[in-house]
Design a protein around this motif. Sequence first.
Motif, PDB file in Angstrom:
ATOM      1  N   UNK A  59      10.227  69.983  37.905  1.00  0.00           N
ATOM      2  CA  UNK A  59       9.996  69.321  36.611  1.00  0.00           C
ATOM      3  C   UNK A  59       9.958  70.334  35.475  1.00  0.00           C
ATOM      4  N   UNK A  60       9.395  71.504  35.762  1.00  0.00           N
ATOM      5  CA  UNK A  60       9.359  72.552  34.752  1.00  0.00           C
ATOM      6  C   UNK A  60      10.739  73.076  34.404  1.00  0.00           C
ATOM      7  N   UNK A  61      11.579  73.279  35.417  1.00  0.00           N
ATOM      8  CA  UNK A  61      12.944  73.757  35.160  1.00  0.00           C
ATOM      9  C   UNK A  61      13.734  72.690  34.403  1.00  0.00           C
ATOM     10  N   UNK A  62      13.536  71.425  34.751  1.00  0.00           N
ATOM     11  CA  UNK A  62      14.191  70.343  34.008  1.00  0.00           C
ATOM     12  C   UNK A  62      13.741  70.389  32.552  1.00  0.00           C
ATOM     13  N   UNK A  63      12.467  70.611  32.320  1.00  0.00           N
ATOM     14  CA  UNK A  63      11.956  70.723  30.945  1.00  0.00           C
ATOM     15  C   UNK A  63      12.598  71.899  30.207  1.00  0.00           C
ATOM     16  N   UNK A  64      12.787  73.002  30.896  1.00  0.00           N
ATOM     17  CA  UNK A  64      13.436  74.176  30.288  1.00  0.00           C
ATOM     18  C   UNK A  64      14.858  73.828  29.878  1.00  0.00           C
ATOM     19  N   UNK A  65      15.577  73.118  30.746  1.00  0.00           N
ATOM     20  CA  UNK A  65      16.968  72.762  30.413  1.00  0.00           C
ATOM     21  C   UNK A  65      17.038  71.845  29.200  1.00  0.00           C
ATOM     22  N   UNK A  66      15.960  71.134  28.930  1.00  0.00           N
ATOM     23  CA  UNK A  66      15.910  70.237  27.768  1.00  0.00           C
ATOM     24  C   UNK A  66      15.315  70.922  26.539  1.00  0.00           C
ATOM     25  N   UNK A  67      14.929  72.193  26.705  1.00  0.00           N
ATOM     26  CA  UNK A  67      14.363  72.937  25.592  1.00  0.00           C
ATOM     27  C   UNK A  67      12.885  72.691  25.374  1.00  0.00           C
ATOM     28  N   UNK A  68      12.220  72.055  26.321  1.00  0.00           N
ATOM     29  CA  UNK A  68      10.789  71.772  26.216  1.00  0.00           C
ATOM     30  C   UNK A  68      10.002  72.868  26.942  1.00  0.00           C
ATOM     31  N   UNK A  69       9.918  74.026  26.310  1.00  0.00           N
ATOM     32  CA  UNK A  69       9.343  75.195  26.961  1.00  0.00           C
ATOM     33  C   UNK A  69       7.831  75.082  27.170  1.00  0.00           C
ATOM     34  N   UNK A  70       7.123  74.523  26.207  1.00  0.00           N
ATOM     35  CA  UNK A  70       5.674  74.351  26.357  1.00  0.00           C
ATOM     36  C   UNK A  70       5.371  73.380  27.501  1.00  0.00           C
ATOM     37  N   UNK A  71       6.147  72.326  27.585  1.00  0.00           N
ATOM     38  CA  UNK A  71       5.988  71.361  28.684  1.00  0.00           C
ATOM     39  C   UNK A  71       6.233  72.043  30.031  1.00  0.00           C
ATOM     40  N   UNK A  72       7.207  72.932  30.080  1.00  0.00           N
ATOM     41  CA  UNK A  72       7.504  73.662  31.319  1.00  0.00           C
ATOM     42  C   UNK A  72       6.336  74.554  31.720  1.00  0.00           C
ATOM     43  N   UNK A  73       5.755  75.227  30.756  1.00  0.00           N
ATOM     44  CA  UNK A  73       4.596  76.088  31.048  1.00  0.00           C
ATOM     45  C   UNK A  73       3.432  75.248  31.544  1.00  0.00           C
ATOM     46  N   UNK A  74       3.220  74.108  30.894  1.00  0.00           N
ATOM     47  CA  UNK A  74       2.108  73.237  31.289  1.00  0.00           C
ATOM     48  C   UNK A  74       2.340  72.607  32.660  1.00  0.00           C
ATOM     49  N   UNK A  75       3.594  72.345  32.999  1.00  0.00           N
ATOM     50  CA  UNK A  75       3.889  71.756  34.303  1.00  0.00           C
ATOM     51  C   UNK A  75       3.701  72.785  35.405  1.00  0.00           C
ATOM     52  N   UNK A  76       4.369  73.916  35.289  1.00  0.00           N
ATOM     53  CA  UNK A  76       4.189  75.017  36.234  1.00  0.00           C
ATOM     54  C   UNK A  76       4.868  76.266  35.675  1.00  0.00           C
ATOM     55  N   UNK A  77       4.084  77.287  35.360  1.00  0.00           N
ATOM     56  CA  UNK A  77       4.665  78.521  34.808  1.00  0.00           C
ATOM     57  C   UNK A  77       5.699  79.179  35.722  1.00  0.00           C
ATOM     58  N   UNK A  78       5.629  78.913  37.035  1.00  0.00           N
ATOM     59  CA  UNK A  78       6.619  79.466  37.957  1.00  0.00           C
ATOM     60  C   UNK A  78       8.022  78.967  37.629  1.00  0.00           C
ATOM     61  N   UNK A  79       8.111  77.892  36.863  1.00  0.00           N
ATOM     62  CA  UNK A  79       9.413  77.329  36.481  1.00  0.00           C
ATOM     63  C   UNK A  79      10.276  78.366  35.778  1.00  0.00           C
ATOM     64  N   UNK A  80       9.654  79.191  34.960  1.00  0.00           N
ATOM     65  CA  UNK A  80      10.413  80.210  34.229  1.00  0.00           C
ATOM     66  C   UNK A  80      10.973  81.263  35.185  1.00  0.00           C
ATOM     67  N   UNK A  81      10.190  81.655  36.183  1.00  0.00           N
ATOM     68  CA  UNK A  81      10.687  82.619  37.169  1.00  0.00           C
ATOM     69  C   UNK A  81      11.867  82.042  37.937  1.00  0.00           C
ATOM     70  N   UNK A  82      11.761  80.785  38.321  1.00  0.00           N
ATOM     71  CA  UNK A  82      12.840  80.135  39.062  1.00  0.00           C
ATOM     72  C   UNK A  82      14.089  80.015  38.187  1.00  0.00           C
ATOM     73  N   UNK A  83      13.912  79.570  36.945  1.00  0.00           N
ATOM     74  CA  UNK A  83      15.058  79.393  36.041  1.00  0.00           C
ATOM     75  C   UNK A  83      15.759  80.732  35.779  1.00  0.00           C
TER      76      UNK A  83
END
Length: 138
Positions: free
Chosen positions: A57-81
């Motif tokens: 869900x965090x990576x999906x948020x990143x692809x949509x440009x919702x970076x704060x939402x990605x951090x709130x969902x799971x900060x590991x999303x940025x490492x994966x992306x």
Amino acid sequence: MALTSNKLNVLIVSACVVGYAWLFFHISENFTDFSNFKVCLIKKVTGIPCPSCGTTRGVVSITKGHFLEAIQTNPFSFLVAITMIISPIWIAFDVIMKKRTLFNFYQKVEKQLIKPKIAILLIVLVLLNWIWNIAKGL
């Protein structure tokens, strides 16, 4: 069985292909509501989210440009992306240039990660993320 440069490359490319397919599955219009679709075995069995729950869900948020939402969902999303973007390019570079820079980097990182101070710090960060996932009811 020791990990070689070729085995590492195959492992990473395979993980990226599966990751891209999974991401496409979640982004596609055919599957817009994945709030009730759970894949995490830990959560299915125990009802408790694992430390990586919410990463997709965090990576999906990143692809949509919702970076704060990605951090709130799971900060590991940025490492994966970041890994999903950089590693295939890095592997392609190594293959074309006939080098092993990714494998050499992997070996250096692995040596650092086994140092007690770094290992303990990373374990604490994963545990804090896990506690946060549980607390926010992910």
